[in-house]
Write an enzyme that holds these catalytic residues in place. Structure first.
Site, short mmCIF file in Angstrom:
data_model
loop_
_atom_site.label_atom_id
_atom_site.label_comp_id
_atom_site.label_asym_id
_atom_site.label_seq_id
_atom_site.Cartn_x
_atom_site.Cartn_y
_atom_site.Cartn_z
N SER A 241 -34.53 47.09 29.28
CA SER A 241 -33.88 46.13 30.16
C SER A 241 -34.64 44.81 30.24
CB SER A 241 -33.74 46.72 31.57
OG SER A 241 -33.29 45.75 32.49
N CYS A 242 -33.90 43.72 30.33
CA CYS A 242 -34.52 42.41 30.56
C CYS A 242 -35.15 42.34 31.95
CB CYS A 242 -33.50 41.29 30.38
SG CYS A 242 -32.07 41.41 31.50
N SER A 243 -34.79 43.31 32.81
CA SER A 243 -35.33 43.34 34.17
C SER A 243 -36.56 44.23 34.31
CB SER A 243 -34.24 43.82 35.15
OG SER A 243 -33.17 42.90 35.21
#
Length: 467
Positions: A241-243
């Site tokens: 995830s980019c998060s």
């Protein structure tokens, strides 16, 4: 223009015309039918299994959970939301507001989330009476096509035109560009390079920003609890995830305690020689991230970098040296590596993190673990990001969860900081046009005092002309 893409657009347009003026109850039934099919255990498992097999990215169980939570959460947050016809009225202003669909929307899907990006955005696009044509990443075309086929069967079951949702079966970059040039609107989930391609297509669009989440930890929190939350987020789906957290900035007074807590969670802190081998593996040319590292198991990463890790290791850690391009570990890594930073003054670490985000990830998000609300607010005021999450596992919280108020989505706008049109989580409201119907109201013309009262009281009516 290829015949294939043109035919898909024409059939999508014809299907869109059939639902363009549907009432809300009929639209909601359609969304429920497709959403139910997507989140069903057997379907989520089939999509996740195929995605992992195709891409060799991520964790099967985490993908199943994400497909289900993002689909269910997206539908839940749209309950009682009006997206058809008259949606609001302001009698005092004589205004009625009507919601209108955009038409045919191109959904450009990444290989990191080839199924949940279809399902999470798909229910929002259908809720707004739009058609959707999906362009998969070539590497994960089968799992994306499966997601679309599940939706098409659900539509057909309730008598809705199947071509309202379509997918390019044999995708390519050229076909994706053609699709965006032809469709009425595009939404593309990917980094800055993809955003440029989308904008060059010349049609309205939503793009998203790259992540580079830094989690700031101070001495006011329970260190073991903070470490557990961070690592729960970090290792989810192998950090696809980019998060996912890319770095932790730890207050010096609790630095050793925090490192010990991270080690207890399965972290391995690389020495300087191991750090250098890892750097060479991650950035062979010194600039571009090696795509081979993305969301791979930690054993694989360690083996490639010739690092011997103890049994039970779940992620690697390195010390940060300098924010910015001179230290690539200060940027996004999309993998099971955390960069550690040490700080004394909160104002100083804010400035240091700003430099990191200017290098990589500006507009996206940041995390903080602190009991001081003043620090939460200062971070929100100071940082050029769309989201600040406090005392939570960031990857779960950032794109919507059952334990916080961020909107459920799979696509996160980074605002103008990231070259995007919005800094919000992209949901149903971003796929609508609005018509404002206005009728006459009693005329009210404000006086100078009404408009300029405070200024005139301070400076007077006869203040000297500026020009």
């Amino acid at each position: 223009m290829s015949t294939e893409i043109k035919k898909m657009y024409e059939s999508a347009t014809a299907s869109f015309k059939e639902v363009e003026f549907w009432p809300q109850d009929k639209v909601d039934e359609m969304v429920a039918a497709v959403g139910w099919a997507w989140q069903k255990e057997e379907n989520a498992m089939a999509m996740a299994k195929l995605a992992v097999e195709e891409s060799n990215i991520g964790v099967y169980e985490d993908k199943v959970a994400k497909i289900q939570s993002k689909t269910r959460g997206s539908i839940w947050q749209m309950r009682n939301v009006k997206t058809c016809g008259l949606i609001s009225e302001d009698k005092e202003k004589g205004l009625k507001i009507f919601a209108k669909p955009m038409g045919v929307i191109a959904n450009i899907v990444p290989c990191t989330n080839p199924e949940s990006t279809v399902t999470a955005l798909g229910v929002n696009i259908l809720k707004t009476r739009n058609a959707m044509i999906v362009s998969p990443h070539p590497r994960t075309k089968e799992s994306t096509n499966l997601a679309v086929e599940i939706a098409r069967k659900a539509l057909d079951m309730i008598g809705v035109p199947m071509d309202l949702v379509q997918c390019i079966s044999d995708p390519s970059h050229a076909k994706a560009t053609e699709l965006m040039q032809l469709c009425d609107f595009s939404v593309a989930t990917g980094g800055a390079a993809l955003a440029k391609v989308v904008h060059q297509a010349g049609k309205p669009s939503h793009t998203v920003g790259s992540g580079n989440v830094v989690s700031i930890v101070d001495s006011t929190v329970d260190i073991n609890s903070a470490a557990a939350k961070i690592i729960k987020s970090k290792i989810a789906n192998n950090s696809a995830s980019c998060s996912s957290e890319n770095a932790i900035a730890i207050e010096e007074i609790v630095f050793k305690e925090m490192v010990s807590a991270l080690q207890a969670e399965g972290g391995y802190l690389c020495n300087s020689e191991e750090r250098e081998r890892l750097r060479e593996y991650y950035w062979p040319d010194g600039i571009s991230l090696n795509r081979d590292v993305i969301a791979k198991p930690v054993k694989y990463l360690a083996k490639q970098a010739e690092i011997i890790i103890p049994k039970g290791t779940r992620f690697l850690m390195v010390m940060g040296k300098k924010p910015g391009p001179e230290d690539r570990f200060s940027g996004e890594k999309i993998s099971l590596v955390l960069t550690l930073w040490k700080w004394i003054e909160f104002s100083e670490i804010i400035n240091r993190v700003k430099k990191m985000l200017e290098f990589s990830g500006e507009g996206h998000s940041i995390s903080i673990h602190s009991t001081k609300e003043s620090r939460h607010v200062e971070l929100a005021m100071q940082m050029n990001v769309g989201r600040v999450n406090c005392n939570m596992p960031h990857a779960m919280a950032n794109s919507g969860s059952w334990f916080n108020g961020q909107s459920f989505t799979d696509s996160l706008g980074g605002g103008t900081w990231a070259g995007n049109n919005t800094s919000e989580n992209i949901i149903w409201k971003h796929f609508l046009n609005y018509t404002y119907l206005s009728v006459p109201i009693p005329e009210i013309v404000p006086t100078d005092e009404d408009i300029f009262g405070n200024y005139l009281q301070k400076w007077g009516v006869e203040s000297e002309d500026i020009f």
